[in-house]
Design an enzyme around this catalytic site. Structure first.
Site, PDB file in Angstrom:
ATOM      1  N   GLU A 433       0.822  -1.212   0.000  1.00  0.00           N
ATOM      2  CA  GLU A 433       0.000   0.000   0.000  1.00  0.00           C
ATOM      3  C   GLU A 433       0.853   1.258   0.000  1.00  0.00           C
ATOM      4  O   GLU A 433       0.356   2.354   0.214  1.00  0.00           O
ATOM      5  CB  GLU A 433      -0.981  -0.005   1.177  1.00  0.00           C
ATOM      6  CG  GLU A 433      -0.369  -0.294   2.510  1.00  0.00           C
ATOM      7  CD  GLU A 433      -1.401  -0.417   3.637  1.00  0.00           C
ATOM      8  OE1 GLU A 433      -2.549  -0.021   3.475  1.00  0.00           O
ATOM      9  OE2 GLU A 433      -1.008  -0.920   4.708  1.00  0.00           O
ATOM     10  N   ASP A 457      -4.884   3.082   0.520  1.00  0.00           N
ATOM     11  CA  ASP A 457      -3.680   3.860   0.807  1.00  0.00           C
ATOM     12  C   ASP A 457      -2.784   3.975  -0.420  1.00  0.00           C
ATOM     13  O   ASP A 457      -2.213   5.031  -0.676  1.00  0.00           O
ATOM     14  CB  ASP A 457      -2.893   3.219   1.960  1.00  0.00           C
ATOM     15  CG  ASP A 457      -3.453   3.642   3.311  1.00  0.00           C
ATOM     16  OD1 ASP A 457      -3.773   4.838   3.457  1.00  0.00           O
ATOM     17  OD2 ASP A 457      -3.614   2.788   4.195  1.00  0.00           O
ATOM     18  N   CYS A 504      -7.247  -5.969  -1.025  1.00  0.00           N
ATOM     19  CA  CYS A 504      -8.254  -5.781   0.021  1.00  0.00           C
ATOM     20  C   CYS A 504      -8.702  -4.334   0.136  1.00  0.00           C
ATOM     21  O   CYS A 504      -9.478  -3.992   1.011  1.00  0.00           O
ATOM     22  CB  CYS A 504      -7.754  -6.320   1.355  1.00  0.00           C
ATOM     23  SG  CYS A 504      -6.206  -5.567   1.865  1.00  0.00           S
TER      24      CYS A 504
HETATM   25  C1  PEP Z   1      -6.040  -0.084   2.160  1.00  0.00           C
HETATM   26  O1  PEP Z   1      -5.268   0.844   2.450  1.00  0.00           O
HETATM   27  O2  PEP Z   1      -6.444  -0.316   0.992  1.00  0.00           O
HETATM   28  C2  PEP Z   1      -6.571  -0.953   3.222  1.00  0.00           C
HETATM   29  C3  PEP Z   1      -7.302  -2.002   2.948  1.00  0.00           C
HETATM   30  O3  PEP Z   1      -6.298  -0.585   4.508  1.00  0.00           O
HETATM   31  P1  PEP Z   1      -7.144   0.511   5.318  1.00  0.00           P
HETATM   32  O4  PEP Z   1      -8.299   0.949   4.473  1.00  0.00           O
HETATM   33  O5  PEP Z   1      -7.560  -0.146   6.582  1.00  0.00           O
HETATM   34  O6  PEP Z   1      -6.120   1.586   5.504  1.00  0.00           O
HETATM   35 MG    MG Z   2      -4.319   0.887   4.430  1.00  0.00          MG
END
Ligand code: PEP
Ligand code: MG
Length: 571
Positions: A433, A457, A504
């Site tokens: 990320e 991110d 994700c």
């Molecule tokens: C992301 O950054 O895509 C991620 C799944 O983490 P979060 O949204 O919890 O920062």
């Molecule tokens: Mg993230």
């Protein structure tokens, strides 16, 4: 007929009669009390506070039963507000020192706390201000003897219209007669919005002034797919929206039918569809939507909804529940991703100019080895009860991965010598990320068992566009060729090492992206469980040979617009 519009926060279409909830404003008198009445006045406050705490406790229990632990967490937060000395001391000091009557003391204390929160621009703390208002309002109701709205009895099936709804009001409602909610205030992340989504009740919020236009029994159409509200619709509009409602329901049914079918393209390429969860309770819903595993378990909720760093036993219990519920299906547990915009009620983070570029996620864990080890030991132990995997967030270098793995090895050694059961072969992957992880993907792929791309991110860091800043929201677009090229590079790097890549971030649940991600060869898509059927439908409609061609062309695109044209999507 009048058309209004607001923010749709929970899908669905409701056609029905309005029930207006108009809250009585509290009229607070101010007077000075006599010295000998101070104790009696404080006693009145203590009684009211105790009564409200009991009410909240009951709501907490019933929410846990009706929904899940996560939504019940709202009421756990309310309990901590009720127990917070800020309100209690504020009121008692005013009564004692200034001889104020308790209602006036409470009003001034609440105003002061609200002002304090309003001055901060941190969203999390602003939400805490709403909690204070909710709990404070309940205490005031008790003191003044004004009944809080009794929503447990609704006279007819209705669409509730209100200025705003507190979580306590929402949860005490008779859901059998609630067709939808519409409110003048509120936004996408308000607690009421979150609860309505969990209850699958259509809701539109932030409509602006509307209550004066409505009477109890006024007919409305509330389209919570696009946020339109039609007051006093004509017969043609009712007909039109009944059709639209039917289409929506049919679509939902159709998607549900796909639950047990594989995510397989027409020419037999298979993909794995998994779900993102935040709490053990979410695992039940995940299986209902046909998830093949959990691609992201955001463990920070366990830390955020607590009054202390969760102990090894508390974490072990939570992870074990998920491991057992999912059986042999994979569950990727992401280690603590705190910092950035996520704070802890029991730990003060030093102020940082750029929290998203600051002390967050793996950086905290590598500095606070005690906190990290507690979590790793709990995951290793729970690994003996299912198919768990570990994933580190925000990795930017091989050194970080090695350092985290060394701590993991220490934990294994400790558990071994303590004779505690655990899984020594638990796979360990990383979230990709950061642009650094993308650039180093070929190296990282040698040392990680898998990758999962966090596009939320990755998009903000690649484009240098804050993911939470509304002013530049139109620039935050994962269809930007820079983001697409990064995704492809990461997938290829993992495949070159015989490893797999999942995703994700929210992009994995975006219908527009499915053709590109499948064409790039993404192995696993992980998303909000309710998005799984629609992505499965997209994948089942694809020819992988065609998807690959489109995806390759997208890598050559020079602009977002070209990508959008390629995938047949133009705003
Ligand atoms: C992301 O950054 O895509 C991620 C799944 O983490 P979060 O949204 O919890 O920062
Ligand atoms: Mg993230």
């Amino acid at each position: 007929m009048k058309k209004l519009s607001g923010i749709p926060v929970s899908d669905g279409i409701a056609i029905g009669r309005v029930l207006k909830l108009v809250k009585k404003e509290h009229t607070v008198e101010a007077y000075t009390i006599r010295e000998e009445d101070v104790d009696r006045e404080i006693g009145r406050f203590t009684d009211a506070l105790n009564k409200v705490s009991c009410q909240i406790q009951a709501l907490y229990e019933s929410t846990k039963q009706k929904l899940n632990e996560e939504e019940a967490g709202i009421f756990a937060a309310h309990l901590s507000v009720a127990e917070d000395p800020m309100i209690e001391d504020g009121v008692k000091d005013r009564v004692r020192d200034e001889r104020m009557n308790v209602e006036q003391a409470l009003k001034l204390t609440l105003d002061e706390i609200e002002e304090l929160f309003a001055a901060l621009d941190d969203e999390y703390l602003r939400e805490r201000a709403a909690d204070v208002r909710d709990v404070g309002g309940q205490i005031m109701d008790c003191l003044l003897g004004t009944a809080s709205l009794d929503l447990s009895f609704l006279p007819y099936p209705c669409i509730i219209a209100a200025k705003d709804l507190t979580p306590s009001e929402t949860m005490s409602m008779d859901f059998s007669k609630t067709m939808g909610f519409m409110t003048e205030q509120g936004g996408r992340t308000s607690h009421t919005a979150i609860i309505s989504r969990s209850l699958e009740v259509p809701a539109v919020v932030g409509i602006g002034p509307m209550l004066d236009e409505l009477e109890d029994g006024t007919w409305v159409i509330m389209d919570a797919l696009d946020g339109t509200v039609i007051v006093n619709p004509d017969a043609g509009q009712i007909e039109f929206y009944k059709n639209r409602q039917e289409q929506y329901e049919t679509g939902k049914r159709l998607l549900a039918e796909l639950k047990d079918k594989p995510a397989e393209t027409k020419d037999h390429a298979f993909f794995e569809l998994c779900a993102n969860i935040g709490n053990p309770g979410d695992a039940d819903k995940v299986l209902d939507y046909g998830a093949e595993g959990i691609g992201l378990y955001r463990t920070e909720f366990l830390y955020m909804g607590n009054s202390h760093f969760p102990t090894e036993e508390e974490q072990f219990a939570a992870y074990k529940v998920v491991a057992e519920k999912m059986g042999d299906k994979p569950v990727i547990i992401r280690t603590l991703d705190i910092g950035g915009d996520k704070e802890l009620p029991y730990y003060t983070f030093e102020h940082e100019e750029n929290p998203f570029l600051g002390w967050r996620a793996i950086r905290i864990c590598l500095d606070r080895v005690d906190v990290f080890k507690t979590q790793l030991r709990a995951i290793l132990r729970a690994g003996a009860y299912g198919n768990l995997r570990i994933m580190y967030p925000m990795i930017i270098s091989k050194e970080e991965l090695m350092q985290a793995n060394a701590i993991l090895e220490t934990c294994k050694g400790e558990l071994r010598s303590e004779g505690v059961e655990f899984n020594p072969d638990i796979p360990v992957g990383i979230m990709v990320e950061t642009p650094a992880a993308v650039a180093m993907a070929d190296v990282l792929a040698k040392y990680a068992d898998f990758f999962s791309i966090g596009t939320n991110d990755l998009c903000q860091y690649t484009l240098a566009v804050d993911r939470g800043n509304g002013k530049i929201a139109d620039r935050y677009n994962p269809l930007h060729p820079a983001v697409l090229r990064s995704i492809k590079k990461v997938i290829d790097a993992s495949h070159a090492q015989g490893k797999y890549t999942g995703m994700c971030g929210e992009f994995a649940g975006d219908e527009r992206a499915a053709v590109l991600l499948a064409g790039f060869g993404l192995d696993e898509f992980s998303m909000t469980a309710s998005s799984i059927p629609k992505i499965k439908k997209c994948i089942r409609g694809l020819q992988i040979t065609e998807a690959k061609q489109i995806a390759m062309k997208a890598l050559e695109a020079e602009t977002i617009e070209e990508v959008e044209t390629l995938i047949g999507y133009r705003k």
